[in-house]
Scaffold this active site. Structure first.
Site, PDB file in Angstrom:
ATOM      1  N   HIS A 150       0.793  -1.166  -0.235  1.00  0.00           N
ATOM      2  CA  HIS A 150      -0.111  -0.236   0.074  1.00  0.00           C
ATOM      3  C   HIS A 150       0.968   1.275   0.114  1.00  0.00           C
ATOM      4  O   HIS A 150       2.188   1.132   0.293  1.00  0.00           O
ATOM      5  CB  HIS A 150      -1.106   0.073   1.366  1.00  0.00           C
ATOM      6  CG  HIS A 150      -2.227  -0.917   1.304  1.00  0.00           C
ATOM      7  ND1 HIS A 150      -3.178  -0.863   0.348  1.00  0.00           N
ATOM      8  CD2 HIS A 150      -2.415  -2.075   1.979  1.00  0.00           C
ATOM      9  CE1 HIS A 150      -4.036  -1.850   0.708  1.00  0.00           C
ATOM     10  NE2 HIS A 150      -3.495  -2.697   1.761  1.00  0.00           N
ATOM     11  N   CYS A 192      -0.374   2.859  -4.191  1.00  0.00           N
ATOM     12  CA  CYS A 192      -1.161   4.046  -4.598  1.00  0.00           C
ATOM     13  C   CYS A 192      -0.346   5.258  -4.318  1.00  0.00           C
ATOM     14  O   CYS A 192       0.555   5.126  -3.529  1.00  0.00           O
ATOM     15  CB  CYS A 192      -2.290   4.144  -3.902  1.00  0.00           C
ATOM     16  SG  CYS A 192      -3.636   2.994  -4.222  1.00  0.00           S
TER      17      CYS A 192
END
Length: 311
Positions: A150, A192
């Site tokens: 992430h 991301c």
């Protein structure tokens, strides 16, 4: 294959997820309820678009290329973070094991010595790469590091929280890792970089001195930030998509291109083909119009000073 976990005994690479489901983003919180199936964009004939049937290879000039005439291509470190602590607010990254497995095969095919480390904390990530940066890479032509996790803009998540990406990449600067001075240092980052969606838009358009060989003659001064390449799965500010069964858009496109052209094309040609593949072959679908037909474009930042071929 060689795998490990931090400084502990080698661990077994988890089997890749095989059940396809709703695509998710590598960001918090868990938004899986918002999205329906996302997949490769199909042509009307039902076949996937193949953008790589023909390839124009550029003229190769030895003086403009990195010297790959070493005993080893180099070491490739894959950090594969799938499970996260409750305190992080991050959901499990199902599909990342397929990415890690496919990347292992691709970079091993290119000649790298590949190591996979699963579910690393921020401290473990930094300690691992600091240890690698202090190794002697004199017999290696290059170095590669792949981060699967992430993320947010400028940060990457360990299993216990976020840390600046630069804390990891800066360990390989020329003044800190002298055995890699003048050699390409490649970082591939699947994460991301924000919370924006790319709506997409319709389109109709489908000289070097032979004596200055820095990797062989360290008396020449070069910038400490030189010879880095950062290949991000998306541009700053945007989500990066991953499918629980098929893996992430960026990594799967990267592996597809590497498998076909990894030993034929220069690295920037390879990454440009990856950009094209992700941009044209992938598009989101959702019953919610707010999340329908979303796109993604990878992003490369190069401080390379020569052309890089893995042949």
């Amino acid at each position: 294959m060689s795998v490990g976990a931090g400084d502990a005994e080698p661990a077994v690479l988890p089997e890749a997820d095989v059940t396809e489901g709703e695509d998710v983003t590598d960001a918090k919180p868990d938004r899986s309820g918002r999205f329906s199936l996302f997949s490769k964009k199909k042509k009307h004939s039902g076949e996937e678009h193949d953008s790589s049937t023909e390839t124009a290879q550029r003229v190769r000039v030895p003086l403009l290329q990195y010297n790959m005439n070493y005993k080893k291509v180099g070491k490739c470190i894959i950090i594969n973070n799938k499970n996260f602590g409750v305190n992080t607010g991050m959901s499990a990254r199902n599909g990342t094991d397929k990415d890690a497995g496919d990347l292992f095969k691709c970079f091993q095919m290119l000649g790298f010595e590949v190591f996979v480390y699963n579910d690393q904390t921020t401290h473990e990530m930094q300690s691992l790469l600091q240890k690698v940066s202090q190794e002697d890479h004199s017999n290696c032509a290059s170095f590669a590091c792949i981060l699967l996790s992430h993320g947010e803009e400028g940060t990457i998540y360990g299993t216990n929280g976020a840390m600046p990406i630069k804390c990891l990449t800066s360990l390989f600067r020329g003044d800190l890792c002298k055995s890699l001075v003048g050699k390409p240092k490649l970082f591939f980052i699947q994460a991301c970089r924000g919370s924006e969606f790319d709506e997409g838009i319709q389109t109709d358009s489908g000289p070097t001195n032979n004596e200055v060989e820095t990797d062989a003659n360290p008396r020449y001064k070069i910038p400490v930030e030189a010879d880095f390449l950062f290949a991000y799965s998306t541009v700053p500010g945007y989500y990066s998509w991953r499918n629980p069964g098929r893996g992430s858009w960026f990594v799967q496109a990267l592996c597809t291109v590497l498998n076909e052209f990894g030993t034929k094309l220069e690295i920037m040609q390879i990454l440009t083909k990856v950009n094209y593949t992700v941009a044209t072959n992938y598009e989101s679908y959702s019953e919610d119009p707010n999340y329908n037909e979303k796109k993604q474009i990878p992003c490369m930042v190069s401080m390379l000073t020569k052309e890089l071929y893995f042949s």
